[in-house]
Design an enzyme around this catalytic site. Sequence first.
Site, PDB file in Angstrom:
ATOM      1  N   HIS A 391       0.823  -1.204   0.000  1.00 51.85           N
ATOM      2  CA  HIS A 391       0.000   0.000   0.000  1.00 51.85           C
ATOM      3  C   HIS A 391       0.863   1.264   0.000  1.00 51.85           C
ATOM      4  O   HIS A 391       0.667   2.181  -0.799  1.00 51.85           O
ATOM      5  CB  HIS A 391      -0.929  -0.026   1.220  1.00 51.85           C
ATOM      6  CG  HIS A 391      -1.772   1.191   1.329  1.00 51.85           C
ATOM      7  ND1 HIS A 391      -1.397   2.277   2.083  1.00 51.85           N
ATOM      8  CD2 HIS A 391      -2.936   1.506   0.742  1.00 51.85           C
ATOM      9  CE1 HIS A 391      -2.327   3.207   1.968  1.00 51.85           C
ATOM     10  NE2 HIS A 391      -3.278   2.767   1.163  1.00 51.85           N
ATOM     11  N   ARG A 486      -7.665   1.620  -9.220  1.00 51.58           N
ATOM     12  CA  ARG A 486      -8.016   0.846  -8.014  1.00 51.58           C
ATOM     13  C   ARG A 486      -9.041   1.643  -7.218  1.00 51.58           C
ATOM     14  O   ARG A 486      -8.680   2.637  -6.603  1.00 51.58           O
ATOM     15  CB  ARG A 486      -6.782   0.651  -7.140  1.00 51.58           C
ATOM     16  CG  ARG A 486      -5.696  -0.231  -7.716  1.00 51.58           C
ATOM     17  CD  ARG A 486      -4.531  -0.240  -6.729  1.00 51.58           C
ATOM     18  NE  ARG A 486      -3.592  -1.301  -6.978  1.00 51.58           N
ATOM     19  CZ  ARG A 486      -2.438  -1.136  -7.623  1.00 51.58           C
ATOM     20  NH1 ARG A 486      -2.112   0.031  -8.116  1.00 51.58           N
ATOM     21  NH2 ARG A 486      -1.613  -2.164  -7.782  1.00 51.58           N
ATOM     22  N   GLU A 629      -4.659 -12.962 -11.926  1.00 52.24           N
ATOM     23  CA  GLU A 629      -3.829 -12.816 -10.719  1.00 52.24           C
ATOM     24  C   GLU A 629      -3.628 -14.136  -9.992  1.00 52.24           C
ATOM     25  O   GLU A 629      -2.855 -14.227  -9.048  1.00 52.24           O
ATOM     26  CB  GLU A 629      -4.503 -11.853  -9.736  1.00 52.24           C
ATOM     27  CG  GLU A 629      -4.562 -10.438 -10.236  1.00 52.24           C
ATOM     28  CD  GLU A 629      -5.481  -9.595  -9.396  1.00 52.24           C
ATOM     29  OE1 GLU A 629      -4.974  -8.716  -8.706  1.00 52.24           O
ATOM     30  OE2 GLU A 629      -6.708  -9.818  -9.431  1.00 52.24           O
ATOM     31  N   GLY A 651      -2.292  -9.174 -13.162  1.00 49.71           N
ATOM     32  CA  GLY A 651      -1.986  -8.532 -11.887  1.00 49.71           C
ATOM     33  C   GLY A 651      -0.831  -9.320 -11.317  1.00 49.71           C
ATOM     34  O   GLY A 651      -1.017 -10.240 -10.515  1.00 49.71           O
ATOM     35  N   ASP A 654      -0.059 -10.040  -7.453  1.00 49.74           N
ATOM     36  CA  ASP A 654      -0.671 -11.217  -6.845  1.00 49.74           C
ATOM     37  C   ASP A 654      -0.261 -12.504  -7.554  1.00 49.74           C
ATOM     38  O   ASP A 654      -0.022 -13.519  -6.904  1.00 49.74           O
ATOM     39  CB  ASP A 654      -2.203 -11.081  -6.869  1.00 49.74           C
ATOM     40  CG  ASP A 654      -2.682 -10.156  -5.768  1.00 49.74           C
ATOM     41  OD1 ASP A 654      -2.153 -10.265  -4.641  1.00 49.74           O
ATOM     42  OD2 ASP A 654      -3.555  -9.313  -6.030  1.00 49.74           O
ATOM     43  N   CYS A 701      -1.030  -4.877 -15.475  1.00 45.26           N
ATOM     44  CA  CYS A 701      -1.107  -3.668 -14.642  1.00 45.26           C
ATOM     45  C   CYS A 701      -0.373  -3.868 -13.321  1.00 45.26           C
ATOM     46  O   CYS A 701      -0.355  -2.986 -12.481  1.00 45.26           O
ATOM     47  CB  CYS A 701      -2.547  -3.256 -14.411  1.00 45.26           C
ATOM     48  SG  CYS A 701      -3.542  -4.541 -13.660  1.00 45.26           S
TER      49      CYS A 701
HETATM   50  C1  PEP Z   1      -1.727  -6.955  -9.003  1.00 39.01           C
HETATM   51  O1  PEP Z   1      -2.064  -7.854  -8.246  1.00 39.01           O
HETATM   52  O2  PEP Z   1      -0.738  -7.005  -9.745  1.00 39.01           O
HETATM   53  C2  PEP Z   1      -2.493  -5.693  -9.045  1.00 39.01           C
HETATM   54  C3  PEP Z   1      -2.241  -4.789  -9.947  1.00 39.01           C
HETATM   55  O3  PEP Z   1      -3.451  -5.512  -8.070  1.00 39.01           O
HETATM   56  P1  PEP Z   1      -3.127  -5.065  -6.564  1.00 39.01           P
HETATM   57  O4  PEP Z   1      -1.706  -4.639  -6.500  1.00 39.01           O
HETATM   58  O5  PEP Z   1      -4.078  -3.979  -6.243  1.00 39.01           O
HETATM   59  O6  PEP Z   1      -3.405  -6.341  -5.820  1.00 39.01           O
HETATM   60 MG    MG Z   2      -3.937  -7.773  -7.246  1.00 36.77          MG
END
Ligand code: PEP
Ligand code: MG
Length: 753
Positions: A391, A486, A629, A651, A654, A701
């Site tokens: 975060h 997000r 993910e 993603g 994850d 992303c």
């Molecule tokens: C990811 O998992 O790569 C992603 C972009 O989502 P987050 O970082 O919000 O889990």
């Molecule tokens: Mg993610």
Amino acid sequence: MLEEIRKEDIPSVGGKGASLGEMASIGLPVPKAFVVTAQAFRRFLIETGLENRLYSCFDGLDVEDSAALEEAAGKAMKLVLEAEMPERISEDILRAYHRLAPEPMIVAVRSSATAEDLPDASFAGQQETYLNIRGNEDLLEAVQKCWASLYGARAIYYRSKQGFDDRSVNIAVVVQQLVHSEKAGVMFTSHPVSGEPMTIIEGSWGLGEAVVSGAVTPDKYVFDRRTEKVVDRMIQQKKVEIVSDGSKGTRLVEVSPSRQMGTVLSDEEVTRLAKFGVIAESHYGVPQDVEWAIVGKELFILQSRPITTIATRPVPDTGSERRSEAKVLVKGTGASPGMASGRVVIIADAREIGVVKEGDILVTRMTNPDMVPAMRKVRAIVTDEGGLTCHAAIVSRELGTPAVVGTKTGSTELKTGQIVTVDGERGLVYEGEVTDEETSTAFADLTAAAMGAPLVTATSVKVNVSIPDAARRAAATGADGVGLLRIEHLMLGLGRTPSWFIKNGREEEFIAELYSGIKTVLDAFPDKPVWVRTIDAPTDEFRNMEGGEDEPEEHNPMLGWRGIRRDLMSPEQFRLQVETFRRLWSEGYDNLGVMFPLVSHPDEFLRAREMMAAAGVDVEKVTLGVMVEIPSAALIIEDFCKAGIRFASFGTNDLIQYTLAIDRNNQYLTQMYKPKHPAVLKLIDHAIGVCREYGVECSICGQAGSDPVMAEWLVEHGINSISANIDAVAKIRRAVARTEQRILLEAARRSHA
Ligand code: PEP
Ligand code: MG
């Protein structure tokens, strides 16, 4: 001459020269000037026969060997300085000089390095300026000194680190009427971090160099462009000023005691300056960092370039230590580039954010969504936990705030009140106030993106956004759209969980907040795709918010009740989001696409789509896709394609943790969290291939998309688009363009073989 120059001329006149020409053309009061072009410099090298001798100084040079570097630089500079300037070139320069004014004019001579695909901003911090120059001889000498500066040790080192070939860099020299300013300074036409229409003007006595170099703490004025009023003034003690020194050069003198606390700018002057700022900003389309000067009643604009951020401005030298000599207090992962110094404030959780003041260094175990208001105020952020995708890292990058994460002991070893410097590039926290010997390049890259001729790539290069405030900065990169918005971050201003709004019958409030946040981003990207992701916050991130007490305690929230699974089990929470999207679509925001996080089976996609249809969305018409993910989604991507997804986006943050069983936020395992692990690459390669077969747009992303080496691999493997962090868009665009060109070139060579 200035009147003939436009921004397309960057390769010959450098960023500075081109910008002056542009400014004059839109009616800004720019001092008279001309530019000795990059071609003139090339001609100088060729006609003096210097080229080969010069480049041989760098053959086999190891830039890490500082003695060898100094020696090579010294030799090269001597060659340039001692060569006799061919008459044809000196005559051209002097002709232009005498066209400025009938009498030999007093000028400033500034160098502006250029490379084929980059404006000068990327070379910031290594450009020479000679002030108060008058007469033929001194002018020619100053031009030649500017040329030689291209081969200074720092310049060579910096280029080598950035991967530029010394042979391909050029230098233009701007010769400009010197304004003997009584007061001068800089102006940010919009707030440099939030992008709000607040003009910030810094000013001090004498020449502007005092402000730019950090020799003085200038007065600061804040002008609200909406109300057209000066809303804040901070008058500082201005102890020194830089003035012209007789007939040549400048000197630093003490300001008389009676003027030290004097107000530099009247409200009328602030207003006039701010209005010129608006002209510059609307012409360039992005907030500008402007240098200005005032003599009597006459106001001049000396320079205008896209805002690179306050953090790149040199920290005043007074009392600060150099980086290489400073003591490192704690180490972690550099998560958001830039350097900043300030007072440490340690907080245990969001309930303590009241103690955080503007300009502090925030230190905590890990930031939480509800700490964002404090994160906006601080100069830098340090956390004990987390990696590049936590975060704190995501939010800091968007705020443009330097951050070091995963220090393990930051909140126990650092002490509240202590002065430290955070280096968000190298992941270090130093004792005291420390200056960097090099200017951070990350923001210069952002500038390059906004200012250079746009690189057109077949692979779309998009940008990630989490905070609506960052939408304008994100759009200023020229990205081809938003590959991930997000929305859980949008709800943070509310400080309450979605369930709380539902439980208390305050659903409209929730929808209104979500609506206005998403709309801000859509408005910043007209006609470009914006993929909004439905809520994906693990339960522990909700815990400290009002309503958080109802969140379940999970053994492992990362593997728990998050993403689309939670929305399918909490149809009310999903319904509020769908209602927000429906309103935006019905208002004509066709560029809005919706992406479902953490899907593991196509049934989840189908059920979510059905629920949207039941809520009145024309699901055949709108763009719906999924995040890839979880390895399961990558492995059975074909079933998702058959179910009708319009796009899939990796993603990787994850995907890596679920493939390798490495908690992405665990600072003890950072070394093992490997984006390029063969298993991860195999999953991605497979999914790209299948998506291509089905004509489904395939994107990324996750943080891995902000790594140029990974971007190269993805382009080679057929990805359609890459969505990077704001600070990485420019470098990813270059990596993508280079890879595409290489692929084309190799194909052409093969077909001719
Ligand atoms: C990811 O998992 O790569 C992603 C972009 O989502 P987050 O970082 O919000 O889990
Ligand atoms: Mg993610």
